[in-house]
Design a protein around this motif. Structure first.
Motif, PDB file in Angstrom:
ATOM      1  N   GLY A  26       4.778  -3.720   1.227  1.00 23.49           N
ATOM      2  CA  GLY A  26       5.580  -2.952   0.279  1.00 23.49           C
ATOM      3  C   GLY A  26       4.973  -2.891  -1.102  1.00 23.49           C
ATOM      4  O   GLY A  26       5.309  -2.012  -1.896  1.00 23.49           O
ATOM      5  N   VAL A  27       4.064  -3.834  -1.401  1.00 23.78           N
ATOM      6  CA  VAL A  27       3.397  -3.856  -2.705  1.00 23.78           C
ATOM      7  C   VAL A  27       1.934  -3.459  -2.573  1.00 23.78           C
ATOM      8  O   VAL A  27       1.437  -2.632  -3.344  1.00 23.78           O
ATOM      9  N   ILE A  28       1.222  -4.029  -1.583  1.00 27.46           N
ATOM     10  CA  ILE A  28      -0.198  -3.687  -1.436  1.00 27.46           C
ATOM     11  C   ILE A  28      -0.506  -2.958  -0.134  1.00 27.46           C
ATOM     12  O   ILE A  28      -1.619  -2.474   0.045  1.00 27.46           O
ATOM     13  N   HIS A  29       0.461  -2.878   0.786  1.00 22.93           N
ATOM     14  CA  HIS A  29       0.312  -2.020   1.963  1.00 22.93           C
ATOM     15  C   HIS A  29       1.695  -1.734   2.537  1.00 22.93           C
ATOM     16  O   HIS A  29       2.686  -2.365   2.176  1.00 22.93           O
ATOM     17  N   ASN A  30       1.757  -0.747   3.451  1.00 22.75           N
ATOM     18  CA  ASN A  30       3.031  -0.378   4.063  1.00 22.75           C
ATOM     19  C   ASN A  30       3.034  -0.589   5.568  1.00 22.75           C
ATOM     20  O   ASN A  30       3.862  -0.023   6.289  1.00 22.75           O
ATOM     21  N   GLY A  31       2.116  -1.417   6.052  1.00 26.03           N
ATOM     22  CA  GLY A  31       2.017  -1.666   7.478  1.00 26.03           C
ATOM     23  C   GLY A  31       1.122  -0.679   8.206  1.00 26.03           C
ATOM     24  O   GLY A  31       0.740  -0.917   9.355  1.00 26.03           O
ATOM     25  N   PHE A  35      -2.692   0.127  -0.254  1.00 25.26           N
ATOM     26  CA  PHE A  35      -2.507   0.917  -1.470  1.00 25.26           C
ATOM     27  C   PHE A  35      -3.679   0.610  -2.400  1.00 25.26           C
ATOM     28  O   PHE A  35      -3.689  -0.439  -3.067  1.00 25.26           O
ATOM     29  N   PRO A  36      -4.677   1.488  -2.474  1.00 22.97           N
ATOM     30  CA  PRO A  36      -5.900   1.187  -3.242  1.00 22.97           C
ATOM     31  C   PRO A  36      -5.640   0.858  -4.712  1.00 22.97           C
ATOM     32  O   PRO A  36      -6.296  -0.027  -5.268  1.00 22.97           O
ATOM     33  N   VAL A  37      -4.710   1.555  -5.340  1.00 18.87           N
ATOM     34  CA  VAL A  37      -4.463   1.323  -6.765  1.00 18.87           C
ATOM     35  C   VAL A  37      -3.876  -0.064  -6.986  1.00 18.87           C
ATOM     36  O   VAL A  37      -4.253  -0.778  -7.931  1.00 18.87           O
ATOM     37  N   ALA A 283       7.215   1.273 -10.875  1.00 19.46           N
ATOM     38  CA  ALA A 283       7.448   1.964  -9.611  1.00 19.46           C
ATOM     39  C   ALA A 283       6.485   1.446  -8.559  1.00 19.46           C
ATOM     40  O   ALA A 283       6.889   1.098  -7.442  1.00 19.46           O
ATOM     41  N   ASP A 284       5.219   1.397  -8.901  1.00 15.00           N
ATOM     42  CA  ASP A 284       4.165   0.900  -8.018  1.00 15.00           C
ATOM     43  C   ASP A 284       3.232   0.025  -8.844  1.00 15.00           C
ATOM     44  O   ASP A 284       3.068   0.237 -10.039  1.00 15.00           O
ATOM     45  N   LEU A 285       2.615  -0.918  -8.191  1.00 21.56           N
ATOM     46  CA  LEU A 285       1.703  -1.822  -8.908  1.00 21.56           C
ATOM     47  C   LEU A 285       0.416  -1.084  -9.259  1.00 21.56           C
ATOM     48  O   LEU A 285      -0.305  -0.596  -8.389  1.00 21.56           O
ATOM     49  N   ILE A 286       0.137  -0.987 -10.563  1.00 21.04           N
ATOM     50  CA  ILE A 286      -1.105  -0.398 -11.047  1.00 21.04           C
ATOM     51  C   ILE A 286      -1.631  -1.277 -12.186  1.00 21.04           C
ATOM     52  O   ILE A 286      -0.891  -2.053 -12.783  1.00 21.04           O
ATOM     53  N   TRP A 287      -2.890  -1.121 -12.502  1.00 20.01           N
ATOM     54  CA  TRP A 287      -3.483  -1.914 -13.581  1.00 20.01           C
ATOM     55  C   TRP A 287      -3.139  -1.321 -14.945  1.00 20.01           C
ATOM     56  O   TRP A 287      -2.821  -2.015 -15.886  1.00 20.01           O
TER      57      TRP A 287
END
Length: 287
Positions: A26-31, A35-37, A283-287
């Motif tokens: 849910g944070v770094i992938h969705n199964g 999520f590259p960013v 909303a989504d983890l970004i740098w």
């Protein structure tokens, strides 16, 4: 409770923390895909400070490394990895040889490797070990009512290796072990868990952080990152650790508009509904 502070990126607060304890699904992938960013954000933090992935996966961390690689999560994005499976093995070992009624798909078999456990059906088992539904593509908790009835008559406790209620697989939400545990508890059964939001998994994660830092962890400089309210956010709150709520995960439909843009007021309201709080919001983890 004060509303969480919306962030434009993790870089805005990175200097304030020595350690990240970051959720996975849910944070770094969705199964289905990474999520590259989000992975880039973790890699930039992990370049000189520990990122400990803390997952409710019901398998030992070593058994999940291949999955991360397959989903495109680079090794540079994390320093250490602890799972609910790691924390649960100690609970299972205490009850060996059982026997246990093991609920869950074949892929969760590594949870039991090396443990002196025996296995049986609900009529013969001494306790239940649950990693999730046998078939999470089609089953719901209701499918277990009859078998749970047998367990309740025999006063069996359930050890749940994955407290997550649901996770996102691609564009669908699927039931996890926590949904079965919640159903069993609602029927009157006793449930024991070691994953988020419960203390054992945080003890493991902070021990890993201390090992990597080479010094005691200052809990004021630990940031928890996650998208699950009853697991990630509640766990951080119970541990008195700062939390970054990644609201675009499993709660996206509740806190984002039709274009996918985050509504901070809706996110704050959603937190308050569960009596929870988070220091930061994205909303989504970004740098």
């Amino acid at each position: 409770m004060s509303a969480p502070l919306p962030l434009t990126g993790l870089s805005a607060i990175a200097d304030d923390y020595d350690v990240l304890l970051c959720d996975v699904w849910g944070v770094i992938h969705n199964g289905r895909e990474g999520f590259p960013v989000a992975c880039e954000a973790l890699a930039r933090f992990a370049a000189d400070k520990p990122v400990v992935l803390i997952s409710n996966a019901p398998r030992p961390a070593a058994a999940v490394h291949e999955q991360l690689e397959r989903l495109g999560v680079p090794r540079a994005a994390w320093s250490a990895f602890v799972t609910s499976g790691d924390a649960t093995r100690a609970l299972l070992a205490e009850r060996a040889p059982g026997p246990a009624w093991a609920i869950g798909p074949d892929r969760d078999a590594p949870l039991y490797e090396g443990l002196p456990l025996e296995f049986a059906d609900p009529h013969e088992a001494a306790f239940i070990s649950c990693t999730g539904p046998f078939d999470d593509e089609v089953e719901t908790p209701e499918d277990y009512r009859t078998r749970f009835g047998v367990c309740l008559e025999r006063d069996l406790a359930m050890i749940c290796a994955n407290p997550d209620i649901v996770v996102q697989r691609g564009d669908r939400l699927i039931y996890c072990g926590g949904a079965l545990a919640q159903f069993y508890g609602d029927l009157g059964g006793k449930v024991i868990m070691a994953g988020k939001p419960h203390p054992p998994i945080y003890d493991l994660a902070l021990a890993e952080a201390q090992r990597l830092l080479g010094r005691p962890v200052d809990r004021r400089r630990v940031l928890c990152v996650g998208d699950g309210l009853p697991t990630d956010v509640q766990g951080a709150l119970h541990q008195h650790l700062d939390c970054l709520f990644v609201a675009g995960g499993i709660h996206r439909a509740e806190v984002c508009d039709a274009t996918g843009a985050l509504d901070p007021a809706a996110a704050a309201h959603r937190l308050a509904e569960d009596g929870l709080s988070a220091r930061y919001l994205m909303a989504d983890l970004i740098w």
